[in-house]
Scaffold this motif. Structure first.
Motif, PDB file in Angstrom:
ATOM      1  N   THR A  73       0.379  -1.060  -0.153  1.00 11.27           N
ATOM      2  CA  THR A  73      -0.187  -0.052   0.095  1.00 11.27           C
ATOM      3  C   THR A  73       0.979   1.157  -0.422  1.00 11.27           C
ATOM      4  OG1 THR A  73      -1.704  -1.438   0.980  1.00 11.27           O
ATOM      5  CG2 THR A  73      -1.990   1.527   1.476  1.00 11.27           C
ATOM      6  N   LEU A  74       1.950   1.672   0.542  1.00 11.54           N
ATOM      7  CA  LEU A  74       2.635   2.515   0.617  1.00 11.54           C
ATOM      8  C   LEU A  74       3.208   2.477  -0.950  1.00 11.54           C
ATOM      9  CD1 LEU A  74       5.165   2.291   3.717  1.00 11.54           C
ATOM     10  CD2 LEU A  74       3.422   4.015   3.656  1.00 11.54           C
ATOM     11  N   CYS A  75       3.608   1.718  -1.859  1.00 10.31           N
ATOM     12  CA  CYS A  75       3.810   1.990  -2.695  1.00 10.31           C
ATOM     13  C   CYS A  75       3.361   2.517  -3.296  1.00 10.31           C
ATOM     14  CB  CYS A  75       4.313   0.325  -3.650  1.00 10.31           C
ATOM     15  SG  CYS A  75       5.751  -0.772  -2.754  1.00 10.31           S
ATOM     16  N   LEU A  76       1.548   2.251  -3.242  1.00  8.87           N
ATOM     17  CA  LEU A  76       0.509   3.321  -4.195  1.00  8.87           C
ATOM     18  C   LEU A  76       1.054   4.603  -3.739  1.00  8.87           C
ATOM     19  CD1 LEU A  76      -0.237   0.260  -5.047  1.00  8.87           C
ATOM     20  CD2 LEU A  76      -2.405   0.522  -4.848  1.00  8.87           C
ATOM     21  N   PHE A  77       1.038   4.423  -2.600  1.00  5.81           N
ATOM     22  CA  PHE A  77       0.704   6.546  -1.682  1.00  5.81           C
ATOM     23  C   PHE A  77       1.776   6.800  -2.828  1.00  5.81           C
ATOM     24  CE2 PHE A  77      -1.780   4.734   2.262  1.00  5.81           C
ATOM     25  CZ  PHE A  77      -2.234   3.646   1.234  1.00  5.81           C
ATOM     26  N   THR A  78       3.156   6.346  -2.718  1.00  3.74           N
ATOM     27  CA  THR A  78       4.265   7.195  -3.260  1.00  3.74           C
ATOM     28  C   THR A  78       4.180   7.939  -4.790  1.00  3.74           C
ATOM     29  OG1 THR A  78       5.772   5.504  -2.042  1.00  3.74           O
ATOM     30  CG2 THR A  78       6.726   6.764  -3.438  1.00  3.74           C
ATOM     31  N   ILE A  79       3.316   6.730  -5.549  1.00  3.78           N
ATOM     32  CA  ILE A  79       3.284   6.921  -7.106  1.00  3.78           C
ATOM     33  C   ILE A  79       2.993   8.916  -7.089  1.00  3.78           C
ATOM     34  CG2 ILE A  79       1.817   6.634  -8.907  1.00  3.78           C
ATOM     35  CD1 ILE A  79       1.693   4.012  -8.141  1.00  3.78           C
ATOM     36  N   PRO A  80       1.858   9.169  -6.136  1.00  3.90           N
ATOM     37  CA  PRO A  80       1.032  10.017  -6.187  1.00  3.90           C
ATOM     38  C   PRO A  80       2.263  11.061  -5.827  1.00  3.90           C
ATOM     39  CG  PRO A  80       0.039   9.603  -4.782  1.00  3.90           C
ATOM     40  CD  PRO A  80       0.609   8.051  -5.594  1.00  3.90           C
ATOM     41  N   ILE A  81       3.208  10.682  -4.790  1.00  5.46           N
ATOM     42  CA  ILE A  81       3.493  11.926  -3.457  1.00  5.46           C
ATOM     43  C   ILE A  81       4.848  12.509  -4.936  1.00  5.46           C
ATOM     44  CG2 ILE A  81       6.326  12.381  -2.525  1.00  5.46           C
ATOM     45  CD1 ILE A  81       4.106  10.184  -0.408  1.00  5.46           C
ATOM     46  N   LEU A  82       5.645  10.728  -5.942  1.00  5.11           N
ATOM     47  CA  LEU A  82       6.564  11.248  -6.985  1.00  5.11           C
ATOM     48  C   LEU A  82       6.034  12.365  -7.621  1.00  5.11           C
ATOM     49  CD1 LEU A  82       9.514  10.364  -7.827  1.00  5.11           C
ATOM     50  CD2 LEU A  82       8.806   8.279  -8.841  1.00  5.11           C
ATOM     51  N   ILE A  83       4.540  12.271  -8.580  1.00 10.65           N
ATOM     52  CA  ILE A  83       4.306  12.290  -9.689  1.00 10.65           C
ATOM     53  C   ILE A  83       4.243  14.114  -9.035  1.00 10.65           C
ATOM     54  CG2 ILE A  83       2.555  13.095 -11.638  1.00 10.65           C
ATOM     55  CD1 ILE A  83       2.226  10.056 -11.162  1.00 10.65           C
ATOM     56  N   LEU A  84       3.537  14.237  -8.042  1.00  8.13           N
ATOM     57  CA  LEU A  84       3.315  15.539  -7.558  1.00  8.13           C
ATOM     58  C   LEU A  84       4.299  16.009  -7.630  1.00  8.13           C
ATOM     59  CD1 LEU A  84       0.445  14.986  -5.558  1.00  8.13           C
ATOM     60  CD2 LEU A  84       0.248  15.564  -8.039  1.00  8.13           C
ATOM     61  N   PHE A  85       5.370  15.951  -7.506  1.00  8.17           N
ATOM     62  CA  PHE A  85       7.068  16.249  -7.110  1.00  8.17           C
ATOM     63  C   PHE A  85       7.894  16.859  -8.209  1.00  8.17           C
ATOM     64  CE2 PHE A  85      11.712  15.965  -6.492  1.00  8.17           C
ATOM     65  CZ  PHE A  85      11.527  16.999  -5.735  1.00  8.17           C
ATOM     66  N   LEU A  86       7.194  15.921  -8.919  1.00  7.99           N
ATOM     67  CA  LEU A  86       8.097  16.053 -10.246  1.00  7.99           C
ATOM     68  C   LEU A  86       7.589  17.096 -11.114  1.00  7.99           C
ATOM     69  CD1 LEU A  86       8.839  12.291 -11.248  1.00  7.99           C
ATOM     70  CD2 LEU A  86      10.562  14.591 -10.887  1.00  7.99           C
ATOM     71  N   ILE A  87       5.669  16.444 -11.488  1.00 10.26           N
ATOM     72  CA  ILE A  87       5.332  17.785 -12.264  1.00 10.26           C
ATOM     73  C   ILE A  87       5.350  19.744 -11.362  1.00 10.26           C
ATOM     74  CG2 ILE A  87       4.547  16.180 -13.907  1.00 10.26           C
ATOM     75  CD1 ILE A  87       1.255  17.047 -12.343  1.00 10.26           C
ATOM     76  N   THR A  88       4.720  20.180 -12.515  1.00 10.92           N
ATOM     77  CA  THR A  88       4.285  21.471 -11.894  1.00 10.92           C
ATOM     78  C   THR A  88       3.033  21.214 -11.525  1.00 10.92           C
ATOM     79  OG1 THR A  88       6.039  23.030 -13.003  1.00 10.92           O
ATOM     80  CG2 THR A  88       4.207  23.917 -12.287  1.00 10.92           C
ATOM     81  N   VAL A  89       2.378  22.078 -10.185  1.00 12.59           N
ATOM     82  CA  VAL A  89       0.875  21.744 -10.045  1.00 12.59           C
ATOM     83  C   VAL A  89       0.758  23.252  -9.561  1.00 12.59           C
ATOM     84  CG1 VAL A  89      -1.309  21.415  -8.520  1.00 12.59           C
ATOM     85  CG2 VAL A  89       0.505  19.540  -9.292  1.00 12.59           C
ATOM     86  N   ASP A  90       0.144  24.382 -10.198  1.00 12.63           N
ATOM     87  CA  ASP A  90      -0.001  25.473  -9.654  1.00 12.63           C
ATOM     88  C   ASP A  90      -1.805  25.853 -10.572  1.00 12.63           C
ATOM     89  OD1 ASP A  90       0.167  26.453 -12.839  1.00 12.63           O
ATOM     90  OD2 ASP A  90       2.233  26.882 -11.912  1.00 12.63           O
ATOM     91  N   SER A  91      -1.914  27.061 -10.173  1.00 14.37           N
ATOM     92  CA  SER A  91      -2.950  27.111 -10.855  1.00 14.37           C
ATOM     93  C   SER A  91      -3.212  28.430 -12.359  1.00 14.37           C
ATOM     94  CB  SER A  91      -4.400  28.702 -10.083  1.00 14.37           C
ATOM     95  OG  SER A  91      -3.377  29.382  -9.358  1.00 14.37           O
TER      96      SER A  91
END
Length: 249
Positions: A73-91
């Motif tokens: 389950t931790l492996c699944l939680f790591t996926i959004p953490i990694l993606i959100l760190f690598l991409i730009t998320v803003d408004s």
């Protein structure tokens, strides 16, 4: 409304070891340092290093707890953490940003983990809409929760942070930009519920009490929204908002 209660009792009611609990809260610290305190959000650009250390420690304690299902389950939680760190998320809702949002946020953070939960964890996520019998407490809570949220965000937007609207720039022709922002916010809010509540909270609640799982998922929910645009007093209001969403679920 009935899917959490329908989970196997041996998963939901198993005693939680100190190592497993440490693993949960370390990954919550990780998402705060890696996502909320990304280098493009704060003056000191190295908070994410602390986050990766916390993430590694979370896996260590999960391994020490000898709970293979929680480790997966931790492996699944790591996926959004990694993606959100690598991409730009803003408004800044340009067409290119919306395409990026669709590919990475919908595919990488929602669809892929949902498939992994079904075929790898062997515990598929469920998305019931109107099944189950509602109690009078549920009917009362829906308007009460809505009123609480409106009050909190009125204080946040209109009193404490009246210039927050400048975080949503109008890119391109005004009408087109307003339409893009409106629909992106609606779909983004729907995405929030599916990922942080129906995915993160649902999986956490299979290992921890509903109260503890709710407190933990709110760290993910708040970190993401802070990264988007809710700065200043944002976390003070976002965290209770996330708790209300989890409790409603």
């Amino acid at each position: 409304m009935t899917h959490i209660q329908a989970l196997p009792a041996e998963i939901r009611l198993a005693p939680v070891s100190p190592s497993k609990r440490a693993s949960l809260w370390l990954i919550c610290l990780a998402v705060i340092f890696i996502v909320a305190l990304k280098p493009d959000r704060v003056g000191w650009p190295y908070f994410h290093i602390i986050g990766w250390i916390c993430l590694g420690a979370s896996f260590f304690f999960a391994w020490n707890a000898k709970d293979i299902l929680w480790l997966k389950t931790l492996c699944l939680f790591t996926i959004p953490i990694l993606i959100l760190f690598l991409i730009t998320v803003d408004s800044n809702f340009t067409d290119q940003r919306l395409l990026e949002f669709t590919v990475f946020m919908v595919g990488g953070i929602f669809i892929v983990p949902a498939l992994l939960a079904k075929y790898w964890l062997k515990t598929p996520l469920r998305y019931p809409w109107l099944n189950g019998k509602w109690s009078w407490k549920m009917w009362l809570w829906l308007p009460a929760g809505f009123i609480l949220i409106v009050i909190c965000f009125y204080i946040y937007f209109h009193i404490l942070t009246p210039d927050l609207h400048t975080s949503w720039p109008l890119v391109g022709p005004k009408n087109e930009a307003l339409s893009r922002i409106f629909w992106t916010c609606q779909l983004g809010g729907f995405w929030d519920e599916l990922v942080w509540i129906n995915f993160i909270f649902a999986l956490m609640s299979r290992h921890f009490s509903l109260a503890e799982a709710n407190l933990a998922q709110a760290c993910f929910f708040t970190s993401f929204l802070y990264d988007v645009a809710f700065f200043g007093w944002g976390p003070v209001f976002l965290y209770p908002f996330a708790l209300i969403q989890g409790y409603t679920y």
